[in-house]
Scaffold this motif. Structure first.
Motif, short mmCIF file in Angstrom:
data_model
loop_
_atom_site.label_atom_id
_atom_site.label_comp_id
_atom_site.label_asym_id
_atom_site.label_seq_id
_atom_site.Cartn_x
_atom_site.Cartn_y
_atom_site.Cartn_z
N ALA A 105 0.85 -1.19 0.00
CA ALA A 105 0.00 0.00 0.00
C ALA A 105 0.89 1.25 0.00
CB ALA A 105 -0.91 -0.01 1.22
N ALA A 106 0.26 2.39 -0.22
CA ALA A 106 0.99 3.67 -0.29
C ALA A 106 1.73 3.98 1.01
CB ALA A 106 0.02 4.79 -0.63
N ASP A 107 1.21 3.51 2.15
CA ASP A 107 1.87 3.80 3.43
C ASP A 107 2.99 2.81 3.75
OD1 ASP A 107 0.52 1.48 4.13
OD2 ASP A 107 -0.56 2.36 5.82
N GLY A 108 3.26 1.87 2.84
CA GLY A 108 4.33 0.90 3.04
C GLY A 108 3.89 -0.41 3.67
N SER A 109 2.65 -0.49 4.14
CA SER A 109 2.16 -1.74 4.73
C SER A 109 1.94 -2.76 3.61
CB SER A 109 0.89 -1.51 5.53
OG SER A 109 -0.14 -1.02 4.70
N VAL A 110 2.06 -4.02 3.97
CA VAL A 110 2.03 -5.10 2.98
C VAL A 110 1.04 -6.18 3.39
CG1 VAL A 110 3.42 -6.89 1.85
CG2 VAL A 110 4.43 -4.68 2.35
N ARG A 111 0.34 -6.72 2.43
CA ARG A 111 -0.51 -7.90 2.60
C ARG A 111 -0.11 -8.90 1.53
NH1 ARG A 111 -1.68 -7.77 7.18
NH2 ARG A 111 -3.13 -6.29 7.99
N ARG B 269 -9.98 -1.99 2.40
CA ARG B 269 -10.84 -0.80 2.29
C ARG B 269 -10.01 0.47 2.39
NH1 ARG B 269 -14.39 -3.62 5.52
NH2 ARG B 269 -16.22 -4.29 4.39
N LYS B 270 -9.21 0.54 3.43
CA LYS B 270 -8.41 1.73 3.72
C LYS B 270 -7.49 2.11 2.56
CE LYS B 270 -4.85 3.35 6.92
NZ LYS B 270 -4.02 2.97 8.07
N HIS B 271 -6.96 1.12 1.88
CA HIS B 271 -5.97 1.39 0.84
C HIS B 271 -6.54 1.33 -0.58
CE1 HIS B 271 -2.85 1.70 3.80
NE2 HIS B 271 -3.26 0.56 4.34
N GLY B 272 -7.86 1.24 -0.69
CA GLY B 272 -8.49 1.34 -2.00
C GLY B 272 -8.45 0.08 -2.86
N PHE B 273 -8.25 -1.07 -2.23
CA PHE B 273 -8.21 -2.32 -2.98
C PHE B 273 -9.50 -3.13 -2.85
CE2 PHE B 273 -3.63 -1.74 -1.79
CZ PHE B 273 -3.15 -1.50 -3.07
#
Length: 153
Positions: free
Chosen positions: A74-80, A121-125
């Protein structure tokens, strides 16, 4: 031997420095568990559950390409790591992410699912997320219908 093939055993991928380029260590290496991958797909890759094995088999039967547990940043650097990342051309070029919630009903797992859904949801996916579960049993016809409706032109 399989543990040595795991990307998390690489000292290089854990580094935040490089002599040649600016780079950042992969942040979620500790969350990836190669020992859980015990089922072999038609493509020869290892997946974590029989349900994921079935989904990969149905994707292959429909000639749908996919990547298994490819990191999604995600844009904030978090990963799933969605179970499946599927390239699509229509109606919107890009990727669709497939998460199979296999242990719905376990309170700890349900809390994890809630957190992961919120991340999408938060990251638009979230509009590109396919979700399946085993409530009422795993239904191959339902999987095939999802593939026809969401992934095939």
């Amino acid at each position: 031997l399989l543990g040595c093939l795991w990307r998390g055993s690489s000292a290089y991928l854990r580094r935040n420095t490089s002599l040649y380029t600016l780079r950042q260590a992969i942040p979620d290496l500790e969350e990836f568990h190669p020992e859980r991958r015990i089922h072999r797909t038609l493509r020869g890759e290892l997946v974590a559950s029989k349900s994921e094995l079935l989904i990969s088999t149905r994707l292959a039967a429909h000639s749908v390409p996919y990547l298994y547990e490819r990191p999604l940043k995600a844009a904030d650097g978090s990963v799933r790591r969605p179970d499946f990342t599927i390239p699509v051309e229509t109606p919107d070029p890009g990727f669709v992410y497939w998460e199979h919630w296999g242990m719905i009903g376990d309170p700890v797992y349900d809390a994890s699912v809630k957190r992961r859904r919120e991340w999408y949801r938060k990251h638009g996916f979230f509009d590109r997320l396919i979700e399946t579960d085993e409530v009422g049993g795993l239904d191959v016809q339902k999987i095939d219908q999802i593939i026809r409706d969401r992934l095939l032109p």
